[in-house]
Motif scaffolding. Structure first.
Motif, PDB file in Angstrom:
ATOM      1  N   VAL A  76      -3.818  -0.894  -9.026  1.00 30.96           N
ATOM      2  CA  VAL A  76      -3.107   0.199  -8.358  1.00 30.96           C
ATOM      3  C   VAL A  76      -2.833  -0.224  -6.919  1.00 30.96           C
ATOM      4  O   VAL A  76      -3.701  -0.801  -6.271  1.00 30.96           O
ATOM      5  N   ASN A  77      -1.643   0.046  -6.424  1.00 31.00           N
ATOM      6  CA  ASN A  77      -1.323  -0.179  -5.011  1.00 31.00           C
ATOM      7  C   ASN A  77      -0.784   1.116  -4.411  1.00 31.00           C
ATOM      8  O   ASN A  77      -0.241   1.959  -5.132  1.00 31.00           O
ATOM      9  N   THR A  78      -0.926   1.221  -3.080  1.00 29.54           N
ATOM     10  CA  THR A  78      -0.513   2.448  -2.401  1.00 29.54           C
ATOM     11  C   THR A  78       0.459   2.132  -1.271  1.00 29.54           C
ATOM     12  O   THR A  78       0.266   1.168  -0.527  1.00 29.54           O
ATOM     13  N   VAL A  79       1.499   2.961  -1.146  1.00 32.27           N
ATOM     14  CA  VAL A  79       2.431   2.892  -0.016  1.00 32.27           C
ATOM     15  C   VAL A  79       2.221   4.155   0.811  1.00 32.27           C
ATOM     16  O   VAL A  79       2.331   5.270   0.296  1.00 32.27           O
ATOM     17  N   TYR A  83       3.623   3.051   6.754  1.00 32.76           N
ATOM     18  CA  TYR A  83       4.037   1.705   6.346  1.00 32.76           C
ATOM     19  C   TYR A  83       2.904   0.676   6.384  1.00 32.76           C
ATOM     20  O   TYR A  83       2.786  -0.143   5.479  1.00 32.76           O
ATOM     21  N   ALA A  84       2.082   0.653   7.472  1.00 31.61           N
ATOM     22  CA  ALA A  84       0.945  -0.275   7.601  1.00 31.61           C
ATOM     23  C   ALA A  84       1.378  -1.732   7.494  1.00 31.61           C
ATOM     24  O   ALA A  84       0.701  -2.559   6.895  1.00 31.61           O
ATOM     25  N   VAL A 139      10.160  -2.698   3.019  1.00 31.66           N
ATOM     26  CA  VAL A 139       9.245  -3.844   3.119  1.00 31.66           C
ATOM     27  C   VAL A 139       7.873  -3.455   2.567  1.00 31.66           C
ATOM     28  O   VAL A 139       7.250  -4.205   1.794  1.00 31.66           O
ATOM     29  N   ALA A 140       7.387  -2.283   2.964  1.00 29.73           N
ATOM     30  CA  ALA A 140       6.086  -1.813   2.462  1.00 29.73           C
ATOM     31  C   ALA A 140       6.112  -1.681   0.950  1.00 29.73           C
ATOM     32  O   ALA A 140       5.131  -2.001   0.259  1.00 29.73           O
ATOM     33  N   LEU A 141       7.241  -1.212   0.418  1.00 30.12           N
ATOM     34  CA  LEU A 141       7.379  -1.066  -1.024  1.00 30.12           C
ATOM     35  C   LEU A 141       7.359  -2.433  -1.713  1.00 30.12           C
ATOM     36  O   LEU A 141       6.672  -2.623  -2.723  1.00 30.12           O
ATOM     37  N   ALA A 142       8.085  -3.396  -1.158  1.00 30.94           N
ATOM     38  CA  ALA A 142       8.106  -4.741  -1.733  1.00 30.94           C
ATOM     39  C   ALA A 142       6.723  -5.370  -1.699  1.00 30.94           C
ATOM     40  O   ALA A 142       6.304  -6.027  -2.655  1.00 30.94           O
ATOM     41  N   LEU A 152       1.893   2.545  -9.046  1.00 31.76           N
ATOM     42  CA  LEU A 152       2.167   2.544  -7.614  1.00 31.76           C
ATOM     43  C   LEU A 152       2.028   3.974  -7.098  1.00 31.76           C
ATOM     44  O   LEU A 152       2.661   4.896  -7.612  1.00 31.76           O
ATOM     45  N   LEU A 153       1.192   4.139  -6.077  1.00 32.97           N
ATOM     46  CA  LEU A 153       0.957   5.454  -5.475  1.00 32.97           C
ATOM     47  C   LEU A 153       1.743   5.537  -4.165  1.00 32.97           C
ATOM     48  O   LEU A 153       1.703   4.616  -3.351  1.00 32.97           O
ATOM     49  N   LEU A 154       2.445   6.633  -3.978  1.00 29.46           N
ATOM     50  CA  LEU A 154       3.257   6.824  -2.778  1.00 29.46           C
ATOM     51  C   LEU A 154       2.801   8.099  -2.074  1.00 29.46           C
ATOM     52  O   LEU A 154       2.954   9.195  -2.611  1.00 29.46           O
ATOM     53  N   ASP A 155       2.231   7.928  -0.882  1.00 30.11           N
ATOM     54  CA  ASP A 155       1.682   9.056  -0.133  1.00 30.11           C
ATOM     55  C   ASP A 155       2.645   9.469   0.964  1.00 30.11           C
ATOM     56  O   ASP A 155       2.687   8.861   2.033  1.00 30.11           O
ATOM     57  N   GLU A 156       3.468  10.487   0.688  1.00 33.36           N
ATOM     58  CA  GLU A 156       4.477  10.982   1.639  1.00 33.36           C
ATOM     59  C   GLU A 156       5.264   9.805   2.237  1.00 33.36           C
ATOM     60  O   GLU A 156       5.392   9.683   3.468  1.00 33.36           O
TER      61      GLU A 156
END
Length: 380
Positions: A76-79, A83-84, A139-142, A152-156
């Motif tokens: 699992v990955n998080t965006v 952006y981080a 970029v963060a998504l890639a 893929l987890l997307l937090d706001e």
């Protein structure tokens, strides 16, 4: 693999952030957790990511329990919203970072493919500070997708973008999800965002799922006042059932008779004498000057009133109509900006009419204001 939450919950001392929750998220779907601040959506996402330990219940990916796995060992990955990205690395190295950590010696092809996916190949050697907010988000998504997570987890993820760019990125995210076929779980407080992108939406309120379904189903047939008010705008009219006929409930409301399909009423077994909240979305209502009342087709629900306010919204005009005139109760009407009737101005006496089939019914004992958004952005 299917992502399942089985009886998962989270408490912080005496406060329950997430009540026992069961959710099944099919493989390859775009799933949204939607709700106001404090509803439990982000806590649920963090439990999936392994950033928060559940107080009870389990997280399963297929038949494999991952509840006790640390975040870095979950597929699992998080965006995140911020952006981080690493400011000292260029776009290429930000995206390659995860591969290099895994010991991949020559990540060029994988990085190039991922940058092509997010349409940023031409910016590979720029630093994050040289990019727009939307470009940084891609970029963060890639960087998250290059490790080929199963979820893929997307937090706001779009919360920091302006409105126009946010709408563009909604379409981009949906395109990318469709192309890669990975399960996306998206947390947002933005109703339009959830409705635009998600296959399935779970509307959360007070740590519980208030309603789960396809966006169109939730919008057209809400099952509670909270969902009706939180998802868009609803006109809710307190009505008293007077009888039934051919599958329709007949009611008296706002000085006139109304009809609604019994199957579209969440107050089961509603009978004569019961009170329901008859709901109709603003764009379903047509508005004509009272002098043209005879032109309204037979069989339509109709009410009379007086326009108290008219606003130009670009694609549509918004009217507030006191219905019936002098009652203090206002209904909202949206009319598409096609052929504007110049007689529809504040003070005009009007007839509101709509197809009875578009009316839904809710439990008359519910708080009619539940789910409305207050000035601080929280849902009441």
């Amino acid at each position: 693999m299917t992502l399942r939450l089985s009886g998962i919950s989270k408490t912080f001392g005496d406060f329950t952030a997430v009540h026992p929750l069961d959710l099944t998220i099919p493989e390859g779907s775009f799933f949204a957790l939607l709700g106001a601040s404090g509803c439990g959506k982000t806590t649920t996402l963090r439990m999936i990511a392994g950033l928060e330990e559940p107080s009870a219940g389990a997280v399963l990916l297929g038949d494999r329990g991952i509840t006790r796995l640390p975040p870095h060992k979950r597929p699992v990955n998080t965006v995140f919203q911020n952006y981080a990205l690493f400011p000292h690395l260029d776009v290429y190295e930000n995206v390659a970072f995860g591969l290099r950590r895994r010991g991949v010696k020559n990540p060029q092809q994988q990085v190039a493919e991922m940058l092509d996916l997010v349409e940023l190949g031409h910016l590979a050697r720029r630093r994050p500070r040289q990019l727009s907010g939307g470009q940084q988000q891609r970029v963060a998504l890639a960087r998250a997708l290059i490790n080929h997570p199963q979820v893929l987890l997307l937090d706001e993820p779009l919360g920091a973008l302006d409105l126009k760019l946010r709408r563009q990125m909604q379409l981009e995210l949906k395109r990318i999800q469709t192309e890669v076929g990975i399960t996306f779980v998206h947390v947002t407080h933005d109703q339009e965002e959830a409705m635009t992108m998600a296959d399935t939406v779970a509307v959360m309120n007070g740590g519980r799922v208030a309603q789960l379904g396809a966006p169109a189903d939730l919008y057209e047939l809400p099952r509670s006042v909270f969902v009706a008010n939180f998802l868009g705008t609803s006109n809710l009219i307190r009505a008293r059932i007077t009888g039934t006929s051919a599958g329709m409930l007949e009611a008296k409301a706002a000085g006139g008779p109304l009809r609604l399909p019994a199957e579209r009423c969440s107050a089961r077994n509603a009978a004569a004498g019961d009170t329901v909240l008859a709901g109709i979305r603003p764009e379903k209502i047509s508005l004509v000057p009272a002098v043209d009342a005879a032109a309204v087709p037979a069989g339509r629900n109709r009410l009379t009133g007086r326009i108290t306010d008219a606003s130009f919204l670009g694609v549509s005009l918004q009217y507030l109509v006191e219905c019936p005139a002098g009652s203090g109760t206002e209904l909202t009407v949206y009319e598409q900006n096609v052929e504007h009737d110049g007689r529809l101005v504040p003070g005009a006496e009007v007839v509101l009419h709509w197809n009875p089939e578009h009316t839904f019914g809710l439990d008359g004992t519910e708080d009619i204001h539940s789910g409305t958004v207050e000035l601080d952005g929280a849902a009441a």
